[in-house]
Write an enzyme that holds these catalytic residues in place. Structure first.
Site, mmCIF file in Angstrom:
data_model
loop_
_atom_site.group_PDB
_atom_site.id
_atom_site.type_symbol
_atom_site.label_atom_id
_atom_site.label_comp_id
_atom_site.label_asym_id
_atom_site.label_seq_id
_atom_site.Cartn_x
_atom_site.Cartn_y
_atom_site.Cartn_z
ATOM 1 N N LYS A 379 0.806 -1.230 0.000
ATOM 2 C CA LYS A 379 0.000 0.000 0.000
ATOM 3 C C LYS A 379 0.837 1.278 0.000
ATOM 4 C CE LYS A 379 -3.563 -2.359 2.762
ATOM 5 N NZ LYS A 379 -2.774 -3.489 3.261
ATOM 6 N N LYS A 421 -7.510 5.610 -3.817
ATOM 7 C CA LYS A 421 -6.440 5.876 -4.780
ATOM 8 C C LYS A 421 -6.644 5.110 -6.086
ATOM 9 C CE LYS A 421 -2.969 7.063 -1.335
ATOM 10 N NZ LYS A 421 -3.944 7.182 -0.229
ATOM 11 N N VAL A 460 -6.681 5.685 6.441
ATOM 12 C CA VAL A 460 -7.100 5.148 7.733
ATOM 13 C C VAL A 460 -6.207 5.707 8.833
ATOM 14 C CG1 VAL A 460 -7.493 3.062 9.083
ATOM 15 C CG2 VAL A 460 -7.939 3.063 6.620
ATOM 16 N N THR A 484 3.793 17.328 2.719
ATOM 17 C CA THR A 484 4.267 17.383 1.330
ATOM 18 C C THR A 484 3.867 18.686 0.635
ATOM 19 O OG1 THR A 484 2.311 16.134 0.648
ATOM 20 C CG2 THR A 484 4.328 14.889 1.046
#
Length: 626
Positions: A379, A421, A460, A484
Site C-alpha cells: 500500500k 487511490k 485510515v 508534502t
C-alpha cells in the site's frame, strides 16, 4: 471485613437520620408555637392559658404523626447534600398526607384553638422543613467551595447547556475529589444567554469562546454536546483549540441515553473529533449473525486493517478464523491477542504469500472457507513507485490467485479491500488496486457460485504508513513536522470504521459491487498536522515547525472516491453507497492479466505503460501535468 463496612455504613445512616428527625421535632414544635405568637401579635401575655394548655396537649401528636409520615414517604432515606426537585416532591406529598392526620387529631382530641393557628402552623412547618433540607445542600456546597479557596485549580468552561452539560456541571460542583471551578457555560441557543444552569452563567455562543476564556481565565474546556453533528463538533473544537486550553469531551449520544455521561467518562479531545463528521455506526448484530458458525479467511490478517477485521470477526463466534499473512511477527501478535481476549474462538494462523499459487490453493482446499476478506496488499505509494512490478505481483496477481482459488473451493463471499487511490490513479499502487477491482468484477461475472465485491475507502487514521503516527513521532522528537504540500487534502476514517464498512459490505454483497463510504468533507493534511501539534500542547510554527517537502512521486493533491462512469446507489446504511459495475471484455482482460504476469516476472521496466493501456484513467508520471 465487608460485613463490618456494611454495618458501619448502616450506623452512619441511622445516626444522620436521627439528627434530621430531631431537627424535624424542633421544626414542628417551633412552627405551631410561632403560629400562636403570630395570632396574638407576638405578645405572650395576650395568649390565653387555655391555648397554651391545648398546644402542650396536642404537640406530641403533631410530632409523632409528622415523623411517621416522613418515614413512610422516605424523607429519611435521601442524600441531603444532593437534594433537588424529587426530594421537594416527596416533602409536598408528605404534607398532603399530614392534612388527614392533623384533621383526625383535631377531631379526636376535640381541640379548641383559633382556626388561624392550624393554618399558620401547617404552613410554617412546611416552609421550615423545605428550608432545613435545602439549607444543608447549600451549606455543604459553600463549605466545599470555601475549603478549595487558595492554590491553583482548574477553571472550567462547559460547552453545551443541555442535559449532558447539566450533568457534568452538577458533578463537578459536588465532587469532593476534583479541584476545579465551573466558571461559565457556552450555548448557541440565543434564548439561553444570560440564564443560569446549576448556578453557573451561560455567557454566549461559540464565537464568544475566545473572549470568555480570557475574561474568566479558563484553562480547561469540556465539550458537552454528544448529539451534535460532526461538522458542528469540528467547527466548535477548532475554535476551542485556538485558546490553548486543555480540551475534553463527553461520550457519544448513545451513552447519554444510557445515562453514562459523567466526569469519569470524559476523555481528551482526539484528532478524530476534528474530522468533521460523525463516527460511522453499523448494525453489528446482523453482521455477526451472518458470520456466526462460518469459516472465515483473512489474508493480510496481521496488518492494520486485517488485524482489526480479525478482532471484530472473532466477536461473531465463527466456526473457524484463519489468519493468513506473509509477515510472521504481525501474525503472531494478533494470534496472541485473540487467544487472550477470545479464548473460545477456534483459530488457525498460517504463514504464506498470496503470490504463491500452490500455497493459496492448498489453504483454500484444506479449510474450505465460507467468506474470504482479502486485505493482503502493498500500500505504500512512494515505495511502489520505485518497485512497480512488485505492486503488480502482490496486489493484482495475488488478488487474482486468491479469487480464483476461492471460486474453485466454493467460497460464498469474497471481499476485496480497495482504496480511494484506485479512482483516476496517479500512482502504480492506486492503478494496481483499480486492476484488483476489475479482477473482482470479472470474477463475479464468470463464477456464479461466489459473490465478489470490493470495498473502497480513504486514508485510515493510525494504520501502518498513515500520517498520524509519523506526525506524532516527529512532534515527540521536537519537529519539524513534514507535510508534502500545503494544499493537499485527503479523506480519513478510523480503523474500526473501515472494518465496519468491510463487514457491512460482506453482509450486503450480492456480487460485483464496489462499496463506497460517504466520508464527509476531505481534510487538509496541513490542518491535520497543525491540529495534532495543538492537541499535543504546542504552537505550530513556534514550538514545532512545519516543513513542506513537495509532492512525492505518484502523489496527487486530492483523492476521489467514485469514478464518474460508475453511478451511485444508496444502501440501507445511508453512509454506504454502491458503485455500478463497469462493463468490460473479460477475455481481453484475462489476456492482459497474463501479459502483466509475464512482464512483472521478467522485471519489465515499461510496467507503468502496460498498466496504463489496461486502466485508461491511470495518469503515470510521464503524463502528469507539471
Amino acid at each position: 471485613m465487608f460485613e463490618k463496612m456494611i454495618r458501619g455504613k448502616e450506623l452512619e445512616w441511622a445516626w444522620k437520620a436521627a439528627v434530621v428527625a430531631f431537627v424535624d421535632v424542633l421544626v414542628i414544635m417551633c412552627s405551631y408555637l410561632m403560629a400562636l405568637f403570630v395570632r396574638f401579635d407576638f405578645v405572650y401575655s395576650r395568649i390565653p392559658q387555655l391555648y397554651i394548655h391545648e398546644y402542650l396537649r396536642s404537640i406530641p401528636y403533631w410530632v409523632i404523626a409528622t415523623l411517621v409520615v416522613f418515614y413512610i414517604c422516605k424523607l429519611y432515606h435521601c442524600i441531603w447534600s444532593l437534594v433537588s426537585v424529587p426530594e421537594l416532591r416527596k416533602i409536598i406529598s408528605a404534607f398532603i398526607v399530614l392534612i388527614f392526620f392533623y384533621g383526625a387529631g383535631i377531631y379526636v382530641m376535640k381541640l379548641d384553638m383559633p382556626r388561624s393557628y392550624y393554618l399558620l402552623g401547617y404552613v410554617f412547618s412546611f416552609l421550615l422543613t423545605v428550608a432545613d433540607r435545602f439549607s444543608y445542600r447549600f451549606l455543604h456546597l459553600y463549605m466545599k467551595r470555601f475549603a478549595r479557596m487558595g492554590g491553583r485549580k482548574d477553571r472550567i468552561m462547559v460547552i453545551g447547556a443541555g442535559l449532558a452539560g447539566q450533568t457534568i456541571v452538577k458533578e463537578l460542583i459536588l465532587s469532593r475529589r476534583i479541584d476545579c471551578k465551573v466558571c461559565c457555560l457556552i450555548d448557541d441557543n440565543p434564548t439561553k444567554k444570560g440564564r443560569y444552569l446549576e448556578g453557573v452563567p451561560i455567557v454566549g455562543n461559540r464565537y464568544d469562546i475566545p473572549k470568555m476564556v480570557d475574561k474568566y481565565d479558563i484553562n480547561r474546556i469540556i465539550y458537552a454536546i454528544p448529539a451534535a453533528t460532526g461538522k458542528n463538533r469540528k467547527d466548535i473544537l477548532n475554535i476551542c483549540k485556538e485558546t490553548k486550553c486543555k480540551l475534553q469531551t463527553v461520550p457519544g449520544v448513545y451513552q447519554l441515553v444510557n445515562g453514562e455521561v459523567s466526569v469519569s467518562k470524559l476523555r481528551d479531545v482526539e484528532i478524530t473529533d476534528l474530522l468533521g463528521r460523525a463516527q460511522i455506526k453499523v448494525n453489528n448484530d446482523e453482521i455477526f449473525d451472518a458470520l456466526s458458525g462460518k469459516t472465515v479467511l483473512v489474508t493480510g490478517g496481521g496488518g492494520s486493517i486485517g488485524s482489526e477485521l480479525c478482532r471484530q470477526i472473532a466477536n461473531a463466534r465463527p466456526a473457524l478464523l484463519i489468519i493468513f499473512d506473509i509477515y510472521e511477527n504481525n501474525a503472531y501478535d494478533i494470534q496472541q491477542e485473540l487467544r487472550k481476549k477470545n479464548p473460545g474462538v477456534k483459530l488457525e494462523v498460517l504463514i504464506g504469500s498470496v503470490r504463491n499459487t500452490s500455497r493459496v490453493n492448498w489453504v483454500m482446499k484444506k479449510y474450505q472457507p465460507d467468506v474470504v476478506f482479502h486485505a493482503a496488499a502493498h500500500k505504500h505509494v512512494p515505495l511502489m513507485e520505485d518497485s512497480p512490478n512488485e505492486a503488480i505481483k502482490n496486489n493484482v496477481l495475488g488478488t487474482y490467485k486468491v479469487a480464483t482459488a476461492a471460486a474453485g473451493c466454493g467460497v460464498k463471499k469474497f471481499v476485496l479491500i480497495s482504496t480511494d487511490k484506485a479512482v483516476n490513479p496517479t500512482n502504480i499502487m492506486g492503478a494496481s488496486k483499480r486492476l484488483c477491482e476489475m479482477v473482482v468484477q470479472m470474477m463475479n461475472r464468470q463464477y456464479s457460485g461466489t459473490d465478489y465485491v470490493a470495498v473502497r475507502f480513504g486514508n485510515v487514521l493510525g494504520s501502518n504508513g498513515s500520517v498520524i503516527p509519523l506526525f506524532k513521532k516527529q512532534i515527540a522528537e521536537g519537529g519539524p513536522v513534514t507535510v508534502t504540500d500545503k494544499r493537499i487534502i485527503r479523506y480519513f476514517m478510523t480503523i474500526p470504521e473501515a472494518v465496519s464498512l468491510v463487514l457491512q459490505a460482506a453482509y450486503y454483497a450480492r456480487g460485483g459491487e464496489i462499496f463506497i463510504l460517504d466520508m464527509g468533507e476531505p481534510v487538509k493534511i496541513d490542518d491535520l498536522a497543525r491540529n495534532l501539534i495543538r492537541l499535543s500542547g504546542y504552537t505550530p510554527d513556534v514550538d514545532i515547525m512545519i516543513e513542506y517537502t513537495g509532492l512525492r512521486p505518484g502523489e496527487k493533491l486530492y483523492e476521489e472516491l467514485l469514478m464518474e462512469e460508475e453511478g451511485l446507489q444508496e444502501t440501507e446504511n445511508k453512509l454506504i453507497y454502491i458503485g455500478k459495475p463497469i462493463e468490460m471484455d473479460d477475455e481481453w482482460f484475462k489476456t492482459k492479466l497474463r501479459q502483466l504476469d509475464e512482464a512483472s516476472y521478467r522485471e519489465d521496466e515499461s510496467m507503468k505503460e502496460i498498466v496504463a493501456e489496461i486502466v485508461p484513467t491511470y495518469k503515470y508520471k510521464k503524463k502528469m501535468l507539471k
